[in-house]
Design a protein around this motif. Structure first.
Motif, PDB file in Angstrom:
ATOM      1  N   HIS A   4      36.354  33.082  39.803  1.00 11.15           N
ATOM      2  CA  HIS A   4      37.700  33.483  39.419  1.00 11.15           C
ATOM      3  C   HIS A   4      37.820  34.974  39.193  1.00 11.15           C
ATOM      4  N   TYR A 140      49.098  31.119  36.199  1.00 15.29           N
ATOM      5  CA  TYR A 140      47.773  31.431  36.735  1.00 15.29           C
ATOM      6  C   TYR A 140      46.679  30.739  35.930  1.00 15.29           C
ATOM      7  N   TYR A 141      46.803  30.732  34.606  1.00 14.78           N
ATOM      8  CA  TYR A 141      45.762  30.120  33.779  1.00 14.78           C
ATOM      9  C   TYR A 141      45.709  28.606  33.999  1.00 14.78           C
ATOM     10  N   TYR A 144      43.846  28.195  37.154  1.00 12.62           N
ATOM     11  CA  TYR A 144      42.427  28.524  36.929  1.00 12.62           C
ATOM     12  C   TYR A 144      41.726  27.395  36.171  1.00 12.62           C
ATOM     13  N   CYS A 161      41.159  39.896  32.101  1.00 10.52           N
ATOM     14  CA  CYS A 161      42.190  40.434  32.998  1.00 10.52           C
ATOM     15  C   CYS A 161      42.703  41.790  32.535  1.00 10.52           C
ATOM     16  N   TYR A 286      43.305  38.446  41.118  1.00 12.46           N
ATOM     17  CA  TYR A 286      44.457  37.556  41.017  1.00 12.46           C
ATOM     18  C   TYR A 286      44.925  37.423  39.566  1.00 12.46           C
ATOM     19  N   GLY A 287      43.982  37.246  38.668  1.00 14.04           N
ATOM     20  CA  GLY A 287      44.351  37.120  37.256  1.00 14.04           C
ATOM     21  C   GLY A 287      44.938  38.410  36.704  1.00 14.04           C
ATOM     22  N   ALA A 290      48.507  38.652  37.844  1.00 18.10           N
ATOM     23  CA  ALA A 290      49.368  37.759  37.067  1.00 18.10           C
ATOM     24  C   ALA A 290      49.649  38.334  35.684  1.00 18.10           C
ATOM     25  N   PHE A 346      50.323  36.282  45.932  1.00 14.82           N
ATOM     26  CA  PHE A 346      49.173  35.385  45.912  1.00 14.82           C
ATOM     27  C   PHE A 346      49.064  34.537  47.169  1.00 14.82           C
TER      28      PHE A 346
END
Length: 455
Positions: A4, A140-141, A144, A161, A286-287, A290, A346
């Motif tokens: 991640h 996002y979380y 994930y 992040c 990505y995180g 976000a 994304f």
């Protein structure tokens, strides 16, 4: 390195999708097992197929040569089948993303024009839609937590992040210095675009906004010292020519000129946003992307709210009653814009940035069809040519930096294949002539022998 937290490889600002407001780029995609697209899957299957083929060649199972041939052919056939399935999945995901980008962007433009008939407050709509950015990090979380094997609580993920902002993380100083400029540019980009929709058609607005790509190239060439490419200069000229032609198609009326100027300003703000992000923050995971968008939403809710409030009490954007606000249309615009931003930032997890940008171009004909049925727009020859020129310039800007070398290699391969076909045809003709000659000589010998036997 954790799955991640794999950093997305940075590219130049000009190579990013046209409407991507956050610089999320790269070629490292999450694995299929973690719920992502098939990009890495196809590479993985290709490697596995080669390993299986090598193992098959080295194996001595079975009896005699037939057994060895079975071991060689089996894994290769399965590897090809898996590879074709992965490519099919990747193509389907890419098509779905392209259609979603096209429909969400065209739907936002069309729904905004319908909303203005009963609720003429473009800045209030912009602010309301920007507040939905608060959902990015929670969404996002959730993804994930559902897909990753190594679980972290929300606070740990938030701290990880925050590395986007430096070693100190997200401090108050960073919040104002690194968030305020981007939030202002984000708001201006969307507000100027919505304001332009009140004066020109959605077709012209979406086509003119595609000039954003040309502005990104010019700014990245000047500010970021990106590689100079002549084809992109030609594309920028096409964009400027398209702007002038669309203005000429409306007869240079003040109403349309103002609308065109607003869209061009909106595209310029978006280009400045991306180049500034590349210059100050570089690339993002990505995180991190976000979290960055969520922080933008927080800044919008906390500080930008004073602007629509002032516009309401000054009468510039005044509505009679809160009960008459078309909440369903405002929520529809916000959801479409949120979906569009998610896909643009994304979508590279399942497809290439080029396909995402093609989805933006396809929104122009979709808006044209919608405008033809809902408005009295006149598609004269000048307007159609201008839209085509802008779209052509947009597509030229999608060419990779080594496109000329790739074209030369493709042409050379095509010539070699043609030569091989000619040689094979000549060899086949020679073999056929030799076989015919041998048959004729055999027939003559047979007739001679028969005649001698009769004597």
């Amino acid at each position: 390195m954790k799955k991640h937290s794999a950093r997305v490889a940075p590219l130049t600002a000009c190579n990013s999708p046209v409407l991507t407001l956050t610089k999320v780029k790269g070629d490292e995609r999450p694995e299929e097992g973690s719920g992502a697209g098939a990009g890495a899957g196809s590479v993985r299957t290709e490697t596995e197929s080669r390993q299986e083929a090598a193992a098959g060649e080295g194996g001595e199972g079975g009896e005699g040569g037939g057994g060895r041939r079975w071991w060689r052919a089996g894994p290769r056939c399965c590897g090809r089948r898996r590879l074709s399935v992965e490519r099919l999945k990747e193509a389907l995901w890419g098509s779905a993303v392209v259609l979603s980008v096209c429909s969400s962007w065209a739907g936002t433009s069309q729904l905004a024009k319908v909303t203005f008939r009963t609720f003429d407050a473009p800045f209030a709509i912009t602010w309301f839609a920007a507040t939905w950015n608060l959902l990015f990090f929670p969404l996002y979380y959730l993804g994930y937590a559902w897909s990753s094997d190594e679980k972290q609580n929300p606070l740990q993920q938030f701290r990880e992040c925050c590395r986007l902002y430096g070693d100190d993380g997200l401090t108050i100083k960073i919040f104002f210095t690194r968030t305020a400029p981007f939030c202002v540019l984000w708001t201006l980009t969307n507000y100027l675009y919505l304001l332009a929709l009140k004066k020109i058609s959605a077709t012209d607005a979406s086509a003119l906004f595609c000039c954003n790509k040309a502005f990104v190239f010019l700014l990245s060439w000047i500010v970021l010292r990106d590689k100079f490419m002549g084809v992109r200069i030609v594309a920028a000229i096409f964009a400027i020519a398209g702007i002038v032609m669309i203005t000429y198609a409306d007869g240079f009326h003040s109403h349309s000129v103002i609308g065109i100027a607003l869209v061009v300003a909106s595209a310029s703000m978006s280009a400045l946003y991306k180049v500034l992000f590349k210059m100050l923050l570089g690339s993002a995971k990505y995180g991190e992307a976000a979290l960055f968008l969520t922080v933008l939403g927080l800044f919008n809710v906390t500080f930008i709210i004073c602007v629509p409030t002032a516009l309401y009490f000054t009468g510039i954007e005044h509505w009679t009653s809160f009960s008459l606000i078309p909440w369903e249309k405002l929520c529809g615009i916000a959801i479409l814009l949120l979906s569009f931003t998610i896909l643009m930032n994304f979508g590279i997890a399942v497809t290439s940035p080029t396909l995402i940008s093609v989805g933006v171009v396809l929104s122009v004909p979709v808006n044209a069809v919608a405008d033809a049925y809902s408005t009295d727009i006149i598609f004269n020859g000048v307007r159609v040519i201008a839209v085509l020129i802008i779209c052509l310039g947009f597509l030229l800007l999608l060419l990779p930096q080594e496109w000329d070398k790739m074209a030369v290699r493709l042409v050379s391969r095509f010539r070699v294949s043609k030569r091989e076909e000619v040689v094979e045809e000549a060899a086949a003709g020679a073999d056929g002539g030799f076989a015919g000659q041998s048959r004729r000589s055999k027939a003559s010998r047979t007739s001679t022998a028969t005649l001698a036997h009769s004597f």
